[in-house]
Design a protein around this motif. Structure first.
Motif, short mmCIF file in Angstrom:
data_model
loop_
_atom_site.label_atom_id
_atom_site.label_comp_id
_atom_site.label_asym_id
_atom_site.label_seq_id
_atom_site.Cartn_x
_atom_site.Cartn_y
_atom_site.Cartn_z
N THR A 30 51.54 42.98 37.05
CA THR A 30 50.73 41.96 36.38
C THR A 30 51.30 40.59 36.73
N ILE A 31 50.43 39.70 37.17
CA ILE A 31 50.91 38.36 37.53
C ILE A 31 50.11 37.29 36.79
N THR A 32 50.76 36.16 36.57
CA THR A 32 50.09 35.00 36.00
C THR A 32 50.15 33.87 37.02
N CYS A 33 48.97 33.44 37.47
CA CYS A 33 48.86 32.40 38.48
C CYS A 33 49.14 31.03 37.85
N PRO A 34 49.34 30.00 38.67
CA PRO A 34 49.71 28.67 38.15
C PRO A 34 48.72 28.09 37.13
N SER A 35 47.46 28.49 37.19
CA SER A 35 46.49 27.93 36.23
C SER A 35 46.49 28.71 34.93
N GLY A 36 47.15 29.86 34.90
CA GLY A 36 47.10 30.72 33.72
C GLY A 36 46.26 31.97 33.96
N LEU A 37 45.50 31.97 35.06
CA LEU A 37 44.74 33.16 35.45
C LEU A 37 45.70 34.35 35.56
N THR A 38 45.41 35.42 34.80
CA THR A 38 46.31 36.56 34.78
C THR A 38 45.57 37.84 35.14
N GLY A 39 46.22 38.66 35.92
CA GLY A 39 45.58 39.91 36.28
C GLY A 39 46.55 40.90 36.88
N ASP A 68 39.94 35.85 51.06
CA ASP A 68 39.05 36.29 49.98
C ASP A 68 38.95 37.81 49.92
N GLN A 69 38.83 38.42 51.07
CA GLN A 69 38.69 39.88 51.09
C GLN A 69 39.96 40.58 50.65
N LEU A 70 41.10 40.04 51.08
CA LEU A 70 42.37 40.62 50.67
C LEU A 70 42.57 40.49 49.17
N LEU A 71 42.27 39.29 48.65
CA LEU A 71 42.42 39.07 47.22
C LEU A 71 41.50 40.01 46.45
N ALA A 72 40.27 40.12 46.91
CA ALA A 72 39.30 40.98 46.23
C ALA A 72 39.76 42.43 46.24
N ALA A 73 40.34 42.85 47.37
CA ALA A 73 40.75 44.25 47.50
C ALA A 73 41.95 44.57 46.62
N CYS A 74 42.89 43.63 46.50
CA CYS A 74 44.14 43.94 45.82
C CYS A 74 44.21 43.45 44.36
N TRP A 75 43.22 42.70 43.93
CA TRP A 75 43.16 42.27 42.53
C TRP A 75 42.42 43.34 41.76
N GLU A 76 43.13 44.06 40.92
CA GLU A 76 42.51 45.23 40.29
C GLU A 76 41.77 44.92 39.00
N GLU A 77 42.31 43.94 38.26
CA GLU A 77 41.70 43.68 36.95
C GLU A 77 42.09 42.29 36.47
N THR A 78 41.14 41.57 35.89
CA THR A 78 41.44 40.27 35.31
C THR A 78 41.78 40.45 33.83
N LEU A 79 42.95 39.97 33.44
CA LEU A 79 43.36 40.13 32.04
C LEU A 79 43.10 38.85 31.25
N PHE A 139 34.02 33.21 34.67
CA PHE A 139 33.36 34.14 35.59
C PHE A 139 32.22 34.87 34.87
N GLY A 140 31.92 34.45 33.66
CA GLY A 140 30.90 35.15 32.87
C GLY A 140 31.36 36.58 32.62
N ASP A 141 30.45 37.53 32.72
CA ASP A 141 30.89 38.91 32.56
C ASP A 141 31.03 39.59 33.92
N LYS A 142 31.03 38.73 34.98
CA LYS A 142 31.17 39.28 36.33
C LYS A 142 32.65 39.43 36.70
N GLU A 143 32.86 40.03 37.86
CA GLU A 143 34.21 40.16 38.37
C GLU A 143 34.71 38.79 38.83
N ILE A 144 35.98 38.72 39.08
CA ILE A 144 36.57 37.45 39.52
C ILE A 144 35.88 36.94 40.79
N ASP A 145 35.63 35.63 40.83
CA ASP A 145 35.03 35.00 42.00
C ASP A 145 36.10 34.10 42.62
#
Ligand SMILES: [Zn+2]
Length: 257
Positions: free
Chosen positions: A4-13, A39-50, A57-63
């Motif tokens: 689980t990581i927390t990005c500089p903006s607070g985005l956690t996943g 983008d493709q690498l991030l999309a592939a390896c980001w499993e879940e937004t916490l 992102f609304g109720d969609k997956e991370i963009d």
């Protein structure tokens, strides 16, 4: 393996390390040219937004196109670290004219300084990604924005099209409004700025941004000159084994000289 990581903006996943199937992404030259690889690498390896942090992102997956450059790069570093560990070895040419030796360098990616998105910057980002500053020479207020993934995709074309006017092209790309100046006159005004104002503006872009510091100091073992380099991201970043082979070959070649 996931983390689980927390990005500089607070985005956690939750992220996972790269799998062999991501080879397809790394090897795709068309994707690399278009800038879609990250983008493709991030999309592939980001499993879940916490926690979506400042994003909606609304109720969609991370963009990832909406994510700040600083977050994207941070996530990419963590994915790389989770996959191969934090050591990163690379080589650059010594910039001393009389030397030009290959400098072999190794660092711990976990030790690169990370700057969080400040409360003030978060507020400006949420308020439509508008950051305000005042140019010291021109005395005018200027509003600019932080770069996102969607902007990152446009950078290669911007650089190519800008020719020898890269600075004014970059400023025009990021400055959304200048006080008392019509949109169509913006580019001309930016070209008329004093170099001091332009320099100030670039500093302001950095000051309010978040992310990983990728400018590092390396020392040439041959001439001992110390130089600043921007961390190189070639194939060896995601395929360190290939870098190892290349370095071994370079060492053999130089021992034969
Ligand atoms: Zn040197």
């Amino acid at each position: 393996m996931s983390d689980t990581i927390t990005c500089p903006s607070g985005l956690t996943g939750r992220i996972r390390g790269m799998k062999v199937r991501e080879e397809r992404i790394l090897a795709d030259r068309k994707l690399a040219r278009a800038g879609g690889q990250v983008d493709q690498l991030l999309a592939a390896c980001w499993e879940e937004t916490l926690d979506a942090g400042p994003y909606d992102f609304g109720d969609k997956e991370i963009d990832w196109g909406k994510a700040l450059q600083g977050d994207r790069f941070f996530a990419l570093l963590q994915i790389r670290t989770l996959t191969y560990g934090p050591e990163y070895a690379f080589s650059v040419n010594c910039n001393n004219e009389g030397c030009r030796e290959r400098i072999e360098w190794e660092l711990d990616l976990g030790e690169l300084p990370v700057r969080a998105l400040s409360e003030e910057s978060r507020a400006a980002f949420l308020d439509g990604n508008r950051f305000e500053t005042r140019l010291p020479d021109a005395g005018k207020k200027v509003w600019f924005r932080l770069l996102t993934g969607a902007d990152e995709q446009k950078l290669p074309r911007l650089r190519k099209g800008a020719g020898d006017r890269l600075l004014s092209a970059m400023l025009a790309f990021r400055v959304v409004e200048v006080e008392g100046v019509e949109a169509r006159d913006k580019r001309r005004l930016l070209e008329d700025l004093s170099m001091r104002d332009a320099d100030f503006l670039v500093d302001e872009f950095d000051r309010v941004d978040c992310g990983v510091e990728t400018s590092i100091e390396v020392e040439c073992s041959e001439c001992l000159s110390v130089q600043d380099v921007d961390l190189p991201f070639d194939r060896t970043f995601f395929m360190p084994g290939k870098g190892r082979t290349a370095r071994r070959r370079a060492r053999t070649a130089s021992s034969l000289e």
